[in-house]
Design an enzyme around this catalytic site. Structure first.
Site, short mmCIF file in Angstrom:
data_model
loop_
_atom_site.label_atom_id
_atom_site.label_comp_id
_atom_site.label_asym_id
_atom_site.label_seq_id
_atom_site.Cartn_x
_atom_site.Cartn_y
_atom_site.Cartn_z
CG HIS A 13 -1.84 1.20 1.29
ND1 HIS A 13 -3.17 1.08 1.58
CD2 HIS A 13 -1.63 2.53 1.11
CE1 HIS A 13 -3.74 2.27 1.56
NE2 HIS A 13 -2.81 3.18 1.29
CG HIS A 15 -0.78 7.17 -0.92
ND1 HIS A 15 -2.01 7.36 -1.49
CD2 HIS A 15 -1.00 6.46 0.21
CE1 HIS A 15 -2.94 6.81 -0.74
NE2 HIS A 15 -2.36 6.25 0.31
CG LEU A 16 4.89 5.68 -5.74
CD1 LEU A 16 5.23 4.85 -6.98
CD2 LEU A 16 6.16 6.04 -4.97
NE ARG A 17 0.62 11.95 -2.13
CZ ARG A 17 -0.38 11.49 -1.40
NH1 ARG A 17 -1.39 10.86 -1.97
NH2 ARG A 17 -0.38 11.66 -0.10
CG HIS A 136 -9.77 4.41 3.44
ND1 HIS A 136 -8.58 5.07 3.50
CD2 HIS A 136 -10.52 4.86 4.48
CE1 HIS A 136 -8.59 5.90 4.54
NE2 HIS A 136 -9.77 5.80 5.15
CG HIS A 174 -4.94 2.06 5.90
ND1 HIS A 174 -6.29 1.97 6.10
CD2 HIS A 174 -4.77 2.81 4.79
CE1 HIS A 174 -6.91 2.63 5.14
NE2 HIS A 174 -6.01 3.14 4.33
CG LEU A 219 -7.59 10.47 7.75
CD1 LEU A 219 -8.40 11.24 6.72
CD2 LEU A 219 -8.44 10.23 9.01
CG ASP A 247 -1.59 4.77 4.06
OD1 ASP A 247 -1.63 5.21 2.91
OD2 ASP A 247 -2.41 5.09 4.95
CG HIS A 251 0.17 15.17 1.97
ND1 HIS A 251 -0.75 15.37 0.98
CD2 HIS A 251 -0.25 14.09 2.66
CE1 HIS A 251 -1.71 14.46 1.07
NE2 HIS A 251 -1.43 13.66 2.08
CB ALA A 263 -4.85 12.53 6.33
#
Ligand code: NCD
Ligand code: ZN
Length: 346
Positions: A13, A15-17, A136, A174, A219, A247, A251, A263
């Site tokens: 899990h 996030h790479l944007r 989620h 998560h 979150l 996760d 940011h 978050a």
């Protein structure tokens, strides 16, 4: 000197944007992890296989030459998702899972599902072809306290969905509560859960004691101490239904350090050092490989990585950069609030 050699880990899990953030953060994952499940919550989200194919190209273009890294793509489930497109994406080997965000649950989730009935045709098709659903697991109704969102989701959404469609393979992502851990432990089949690095380390005090600390806000939000302890027990137990999904959610600092901060906690750079520390504290270093490198591939029907990673326990604390600089700005790296000694050998 203490060393530990395990199969190269995967992150189930992540996030790479996109754009400058993607090119800034990708090496923190590709350095250590062979594969990662890539979250589709871009703006706009990755909803079709064509979107996923294009995003995959952008990720591959950003991977430093010399790193072997395979992004495992997901689709963002909407009420309009086309079952045929999803099936075609799985067929061509592009799509590993579909992600359910309840509308409004987290960062960039406004296109999420409001009424699960509308998604049933896709979910039924996924059950038929053996494509997992990543969820989620939080309800978003205003009456439900944010710390109870996961437990209420299990009762009112997840359990009914599993009864309605028991053939659907579901990854509860998560997991942050004892209720979540127990629900997975008591399930008979087709359910597994990922656990993040930070939820093994912080409880909700990290966010609120001594001042409001935005870099510990994510979150699902961190819960009480007894939940953290339940997560630790699950992660270090060797039970193959629990495995790593960091996760890691970058940011840039101005989006965190403001009146309404985003978050997300950025843990990719030091995740393996943090996990070795946690597993050592729990006298469970022998289970680290199952958590990071074996149980995830088994759940997703993929072979474990053949390459190995060695972690070395140093005598002096490691120095990690406090921030990852990117073309879009600096991103604060997760501080576990204790010194780290386990270093991934280059
Ligand atoms: C994620 C993000 O920033 O995209 N944030 C987070 O706190 N984990 C979204 C998510 O996975 O909930
Ligand atoms: Zn996430």
């Amino acid at each position: 000197m203490k060393t530990l050699t395990i199969r190269r880990p995967d992150d189930w899990h992540l996030h790479l944007r996109d754009g400058e953030v993607l090119s800034g953060v990708i090496e923190d994952t590709s350095r250590h992890f062979a594969r990662a499940i890539i979250m589709p919550n871009l703006v706009p989200p990755v909803v079709t296989t064509a979107d996923a194919a294009a995003y995959r190209e952008r990720i591959m273009a950003a991977v430093p030459s010399g790193d072997r890294f395979q992004p495992l793509m997901t689709l963002y489930l909407t009420e309009g998702t086309d079952p045929q497109d999803v099936a075609a994406g799985k067929e061509r080997g592009l799509i590993t899972a579909v992600k359910l965000y309840p509308a409004g649950a987290t960062t960039n989730s406004s296109s999420g599902v409001r009424n699960i009935d509308k998604a049933m045709p896709v979910l039924e098709r996924m059950a038929e072809i053996g494509l997992p659903l990543c969820v989620h697991g939080e309800v978003t109704t205003a009456e439900v306290d944010i710390f109870d969102r996961e437990a209420v989701f299990i009762e009112t959404v997840l359990d009914p969905l599993r009864k309605r469609l028991p053939e659907l393979k579901i990854t509860m992502e998560h997991v942050t509560t004892k209720e979540g851990v127990d629900y997975i432990k008591n399930s008979s089949a087709n359910l597994a859960g990922t656990i993040t690095t930070h939820h093994l380390i912080i409880n909700r005090n990290a966010i609120l004691v001594g001042g409001i600390r935005p870099h510990y806000y994510c979150l699902p939000v961190a819960k009480r101490e007894h939940h953290r302890l339940a997560l630790r027990t699950a992660a270090t137990s060797g039970d193959p239904r629990f495995f790593l999904g960091t996760d890691s959610a970058p940011h840039v600092d101005p989006l965190k350090e403001c009146a309404c901060g985003c978050a997300g906690i950025y843990t990719s750079p030091n995740t393996m050092s943090c996990l070795a520390h946690v597993f050592e504290e729990e006298n469970a270093l022998a289970q680290l490989e199952a958590f990071t490198s074996l149980s995830g591939p088994a759940w997703y029907g993929l072979p474990p990585n053949e390459e190995r990673m060695t972690l070395v326990r140093r005598d002096e604390p490691l120095q990690f950069p406090k921030k990852r600089e990117t073309g879009a700005g600096a991103i604060t790296v997760f501080d576990p609030l204790f010194p780290l000694y386990w270093e991934v050998e280059a």
